[in-house]
Scaffold this motif. Structure first.
Motif, short mmCIF file in Angstrom:
data_model
loop_
_atom_site.label_atom_id
_atom_site.label_comp_id
_atom_site.label_asym_id
_atom_site.label_seq_id
_atom_site.Cartn_x
_atom_site.Cartn_y
_atom_site.Cartn_z
N ASP A 138 0.82 -1.22 0.00
CA ASP A 138 0.00 0.00 0.00
C ASP A 138 0.85 1.27 0.00
O ASP A 138 0.31 2.36 -0.18
CB ASP A 138 -0.90 0.03 1.24
CG ASP A 138 -1.94 -1.07 1.25
OD1 ASP A 138 -2.54 -1.32 0.18
OD2 ASP A 138 -2.15 -1.68 2.31
N LEU A 182 -1.80 1.59 -9.58
CA LEU A 182 -3.10 0.95 -9.39
C LEU A 182 -3.90 0.80 -10.68
O LEU A 182 -4.67 -0.15 -10.83
CB LEU A 182 -3.92 1.76 -8.38
CG LEU A 182 -3.38 1.85 -6.96
CD1 LEU A 182 -4.23 2.81 -6.13
CD2 LEU A 182 -3.34 0.47 -6.32
N ASP A 185 -9.25 2.00 -12.72
CA ASP A 185 -10.39 1.30 -12.13
C ASP A 185 -10.16 1.01 -10.65
O ASP A 185 -11.02 1.29 -9.81
CB ASP A 185 -10.68 0.00 -12.89
CG ASP A 185 -11.27 0.25 -14.28
OD1 ASP A 185 -11.76 1.37 -14.50
OD2 ASP A 185 -11.22 -0.66 -15.12
N ILE A 186 -9.01 0.44 -10.33
CA ILE A 186 -8.71 0.13 -8.93
C ILE A 186 -8.55 1.43 -8.13
O ILE A 186 -8.98 1.52 -6.97
CB ILE A 186 -7.45 -0.74 -8.82
CG1 ILE A 186 -7.70 -2.11 -9.46
CG2 ILE A 186 -7.02 -0.90 -7.37
CD1 ILE A 186 -6.49 -3.01 -9.49
N LYS A 189 -11.86 2.72 -7.11
CA LYS A 189 -12.41 1.86 -6.06
C LYS A 189 -11.79 2.22 -4.71
O LYS A 189 -12.47 2.21 -3.67
CB LYS A 189 -12.16 0.39 -6.40
CG LYS A 189 -13.03 -0.14 -7.54
CD LYS A 189 -12.72 -1.59 -7.84
CE LYS A 189 -13.58 -2.09 -9.01
NZ LYS A 189 -13.25 -3.49 -9.39
N LYS A 190 -10.48 2.51 -4.72
CA LYS A 190 -9.81 2.95 -3.50
C LYS A 190 -10.40 4.28 -3.01
O LYS A 190 -10.60 4.49 -1.80
CB LYS A 190 -8.31 3.12 -3.74
CG LYS A 190 -7.58 1.83 -4.05
CD LYS A 190 -7.13 1.14 -2.79
CE LYS A 190 -6.20 -0.02 -3.10
NZ LYS A 190 -5.85 -0.78 -1.88
N GLU A 193 -13.57 3.67 -1.14
CA GLU A 193 -13.32 3.20 0.22
C GLU A 193 -12.93 4.36 1.14
O GLU A 193 -13.37 4.44 2.29
CB GLU A 193 -12.20 2.16 0.22
CG GLU A 193 -12.54 0.85 -0.49
CD GLU A 193 -11.33 -0.07 -0.61
OE1 GLU A 193 -10.25 0.30 -0.07
OE2 GLU A 193 -11.44 -1.13 -1.23
#
Length: 370
Positions: A138, A182, A185-186, A189-190, A193
């Motif tokens: 991360d 990332l 798309d990812i 999504k992050k 969150e």
């Protein structure tokens, strides 16, 4: 009062009767058109820790600024701590109250601590990896992390440093640093969150509003790897927070040498290309501009006489720094523009521009024809 309020910020502005053109309302709060930043380049240099912002912050507030910007990593937390000291001294002296002042900070960069740890990797293990705030995957470039748990930790650390119960705005700091790794798309999504966690933290009273602070991400070409869509961010906020979501602000550089937010079609709203400032207006997002002086790089050569006359036909302003600040405070669509200074007399001189009016749009637009 834990936050800035409409009445508190209004009462602050009313103290400065000569500054009627120097305040603007956004989300019910009255912002000074200039805000004080506390970033300093080259953080590893020891000289960044032998000075302090305390007297400069007090001078800024006494001169009419009620918007203070910082971040958890600025000078490894020292900037936040000095803001906290300055505010407490002003509170104790009954010069201001908490609801007069708009304070924002940012999370995303690993803040470390001062004095700088002998082994920063060990610090990361102790404070981030071992408590399971994030995994090593991360963390990007050993310096950036944006898991919800890490950001919550950073926010609480900022409040501790600032000696405040709550922030007025909390920014996700330079998330574009993770875009290449990332993929879009990812990445989004992050962001979902993170916004979900931010809505929860706002419910819990850690901050009133949240936002996203970037360098170039909002003004890059739309097909660039690190481009961020403001419309997509707003749709995510609506998804996780509903119509009353707390995503209300973005922060991006804007100055005489970096005008893309005003001039470049780098965003899209409902399928229509637009500039960042147009997009923010259509989407109901306030814009805070940073780097008003481009870290003093604007002043390698003096501004032309034509620029000076457009920005100040009264010939009141005395130097190019004041002209540069007059430019950003006159730009339509910007809530407040940040400049950084630690010297009280410089801050007082900079705020002198509040004694003259912003230039009207008809004159302002002439600058883009030169």
């Amino acid at each position: 009062m834990e936050y800035a309020t409409h009445n508190g910020t209004y009462q602050f502005a009313k103290k400065f009767s000569a500054y009627r053109d120097f305040y603007i309302q956004s989300n019910g709060l009255i912002f000074s058109k200039l805000g004080l930043g506390t970033f300093n380049i080259e953080p590893y240099k020891e000289e960044n820790y032998v000075f302090h912002y305390i007297e400069g912050i007090k001078q800024a507030i006494r001169s009419g600024i009620n918007f203070i910007d910082t971040a958890s990593n600025y000078r490894y937390g020292q900037s936040e701590k000095e803001i906290g000291i300055a505010l407490q001294e002003l509170f104790d002296a009954d010069e201001i109250e908490r609801d007069n002042i708009i304070v924002c900070s940012k999370g995303g960069f690993i803040q470390l601590s001062y004095p700088f740890p002998k082994n920063p990797y060990e610090w990361i293990d102790t404070h981030i990896l071992n408590p399971k705030l994030a995994t090593s995957d991360d963390i990007e470039l050993d310096q950036h992390c944006m898991t919800p748990d890490f950001l919550e930790y950073s926010c609480k650390k900022s409040l501790q440093n600032l000696q405040l119960q709550a922030l007025d705005i909390y920014f996700l700091h330079n998330p574009e640093m993770q875009l290449n790794k990332l993929g879009k798309d990812i990445f989004y999504k992050k962001i979902e969150e993170i916004f979900k966690r931010f809505e929860k933290l706002a419910d819990e009273g850690l901050f009133k509003y949240y936002g996203v602070a970037v360098w170039n991400a909002f003004v890059l070409d739309m097909d660039a790897n690190e481009h961020i869509s403001l419309e997509r961010l707003v749709k995510i906020a609506l998804k996780v927070g509903g119509e009353n979501h707390r995503f209300r602000y973005i922060q991006t550089p804007f100055n005489l040498g970096k005008t893309q937010a005003f001039t470049s079609l780098t965003q899209s709203v409902n399928g229509n290309l637009c500039t960042l400032l147009q997009a923010s207006h259509r989407l109901g997002i306030g814009v805070i501009s940073s780097s008003s002086l481009l870290q003093m790089k604007l002043f390698k050569n003096s501004f032309s006489a034509e620029v000076g006359m457009i920005l100040d036909e009264t010939m009141t302003l005395k130097n190019d720094i004041q002209l540069a600040l007059q430019f950003v405070r006159s730009t339509s669509g910007i809530v407040s523009s940040l400049f950084a200074s630690k010297v009280p007399v410089h801050i007082k001189n900079n705020i002198a521009i509040s004694q003259i009016k912003a230039i009207p749009s008809s004159r302002y637009n002439l600058l883009y024809r030169l």
